[in-house]
Design an enzyme around this catalytic site. Sequence first.
Site, mmCIF file in Angstrom:
data_model
loop_
_atom_site.group_PDB
_atom_site.id
_atom_site.type_symbol
_atom_site.label_atom_id
_atom_site.label_comp_id
_atom_site.label_asym_id
_atom_site.label_seq_id
_atom_site.Cartn_x
_atom_site.Cartn_y
_atom_site.Cartn_z
ATOM 1 N N ILE A 142 0.823 -1.211 0.000
ATOM 2 C CA ILE A 142 0.000 0.000 0.000
ATOM 3 C C ILE A 142 0.862 1.268 0.000
ATOM 4 C CG2 ILE A 142 -0.377 0.279 2.513
ATOM 5 C CD1 ILE A 142 -2.930 0.736 -0.347
ATOM 6 N N LYS A 195 -5.418 1.822 7.839
ATOM 7 C CA LYS A 195 -6.482 1.034 8.425
ATOM 8 C C LYS A 195 -6.011 -0.417 8.583
ATOM 9 C CE LYS A 195 -7.905 -1.771 6.029
ATOM 10 N NZ LYS A 195 -7.655 -2.861 5.020
HETATM 11 P P1 NAP Z 1 2.600 -5.468 3.109
HETATM 12 O O1 NAP Z 1 2.720 -5.448 1.630
HETATM 13 O O2 NAP Z 1 2.862 -6.727 3.856
HETATM 14 O O3 NAP Z 1 3.533 -4.300 3.650
HETATM 15 C C1 NAP Z 1 3.750 -4.043 5.007
HETATM 16 C C2 NAP Z 1 5.199 -3.644 5.183
HETATM 17 O O4 NAP Z 1 5.408 -3.282 6.549
HETATM 18 C C3 NAP Z 1 6.166 -4.785 4.896
HETATM 19 O O5 NAP Z 1 6.651 -4.654 3.581
HETATM 20 C C4 NAP Z 1 7.255 -4.639 5.962
HETATM 21 O O6 NAP Z 1 8.452 -4.173 5.384
HETATM 22 C C5 NAP Z 1 6.793 -3.467 6.816
HETATM 23 N N1 NAP Z 1 6.992 -3.685 8.251
HETATM 24 C C6 NAP Z 1 6.640 -4.727 9.014
HETATM 25 N N2 NAP Z 1 7.002 -4.528 10.290
HETATM 26 C C7 NAP Z 1 7.616 -3.302 10.332
HETATM 27 C C8 NAP Z 1 8.206 -2.514 11.361
HETATM 28 N N3 NAP Z 1 8.235 -2.932 12.635
HETATM 29 N N4 NAP Z 1 8.728 -1.311 11.028
HETATM 30 C C9 NAP Z 1 8.686 -0.862 9.765
HETATM 31 N N5 NAP Z 1 8.148 -1.572 8.749
HETATM 32 C C10 NAP Z 1 7.612 -2.765 9.034
HETATM 33 O O7 NAP Z 1 1.134 -5.005 3.558
HETATM 34 P P2 NAP Z 1 0.179 -3.940 2.842
HETATM 35 O O8 NAP Z 1 -0.736 -4.642 1.923
HETATM 36 O O9 NAP Z 1 0.966 -2.791 2.329
HETATM 37 O O10 NAP Z 1 -0.714 -3.518 4.100
HETATM 38 C C11 NAP Z 1 -0.215 -2.715 5.147
HETATM 39 C C12 NAP Z 1 -1.391 -2.064 5.842
HETATM 40 O O11 NAP Z 1 -2.105 -1.272 4.896
HETATM 41 C C13 NAP Z 1 -2.396 -3.073 6.403
HETATM 42 O O12 NAP Z 1 -2.909 -2.637 7.629
HETATM 43 C C14 NAP Z 1 -3.498 -3.111 5.360
HETATM 44 O O13 NAP Z 1 -4.765 -3.414 5.927
HETATM 45 C C15 NAP Z 1 -3.465 -1.667 4.863
HETATM 46 N N6 NAP Z 1 -3.972 -1.509 3.507
HETATM 47 C C16 NAP Z 1 -3.589 -2.354 2.502
HETATM 48 C C17 NAP Z 1 -4.150 -2.219 1.231
HETATM 49 C C18 NAP Z 1 -3.762 -3.110 0.076
HETATM 50 O O14 NAP Z 1 -4.405 -3.033 -0.982
HETATM 51 N N7 NAP Z 1 -2.723 -3.931 0.178
HETATM 52 C C19 NAP Z 1 -5.091 -1.222 0.992
HETATM 53 C C20 NAP Z 1 -5.405 -0.325 2.024
HETATM 54 C C21 NAP Z 1 -4.845 -0.489 3.265
HETATM 55 P P3 NAP Z 1 9.669 -5.088 4.865
HETATM 56 O O15 NAP Z 1 9.151 -5.734 3.614
HETATM 57 O O16 NAP Z 1 10.733 -4.076 4.584
HETATM 58 O O17 NAP Z 1 9.985 -6.057 5.952
#
Ligand code: NAP
Length: 308
Positions: free
Chosen positions: A14, A91
Amino acid sequence: MDPIRIAVVGVGKIARDQHLPAIAGNKAFSLAATVSPHDAGVEGVSHHKSLDELIENGPAVDAVALCTPPQVRYDLAVQALNKGMHVFLEKPPGATLSECVALSSRAEKVGSTLFAAWHSRFAAGVAPARAWLAERRIESVKIVWREDVRVWHPGQAWIWEPGGLGVFDPGINALSILTHILPRPVFLKTATLEIPANRAAPIAADIQFCDTAGAPIHMDLDWRQTGPQSWDIVVETDAGTLKLSNGGAVLTLPTGAEHSEDLEYPGLYARFANLIRGGRSDVDIAPLRLVADAFLRGNRQTVEAFHD
Ligand code: NAP
């Protein structure tokens, strides 16, 4: 006015798809840094493996956008607030209700802005839907949120862990719209949660809510959908049917359909800048409260194991 120097924390899907472009497109902000344990960050922008490292060795920042999984968000938010930063929470705003309440108090105490962002509320059809429904009697609501988890969340292990919400990770977007457009409060009556034998969070859920005037609200969430995907809310009223489809982007009223450009994340950042400039916070936990109620009251059924 100087731009707000912001760091994006958690450079995953995201952050790359939405936050970085929205920040680049808003003159109220300048991207000062990124933080992510494994991601390499953005060329030419100071990058750090942890928030600790940013605070110790990085450039000064005024605000952070926390785009991590929800399970680690509270600790990062407290750390940032205690350094006087403003905090944008993706969120859901936390992994529990009580940590969201604690964060709100902390933000108030230190005088920083805390913004619990619900991106779906900024979808093009949502504000006009809310205005139209304010004048109507609600007879019933049907929500169908059916998507293919393999397409939208490939390999995201955190989403299946406690606090990751499972199918409520997208489902909470529907609830963020519902709680925004209906004129009356909503509460949960019954829920069935289908949980794969090898996972901690549901892959599907069937929920019955109602509003305080007794209008029934049915929600069908499923992550096993292949083929056409659905992100639809249909509201029957005394003046006809309102339909929000494509996650709120398309509004259909008895008079016809309207579809506007997707401005969810630009809208969120405009709101965040306004809150910061006005010295205010915006932390609505109503959508997360409904999800918590589903986990509190829901009947659990074990279903076939899920493998990515
Ligand atoms: P994601 O692709 O798994 O990305 C999350 C990132 O957070 C990971 O790449 C990880 O980085 C990083 N992370 C984990 N622990 C951390 C820490 N302690 N300090 C700093 N960085 C850390 O997940 P995502 O889909 O982007 O979703 C993240 C959030 O956004 C969720 O709450 C989700 O509900 C929300 N969201 C997602 C979407 C969507 O379409 N995907 C849409 C709206 C909202 P590394 O890879 O560098 O380890």
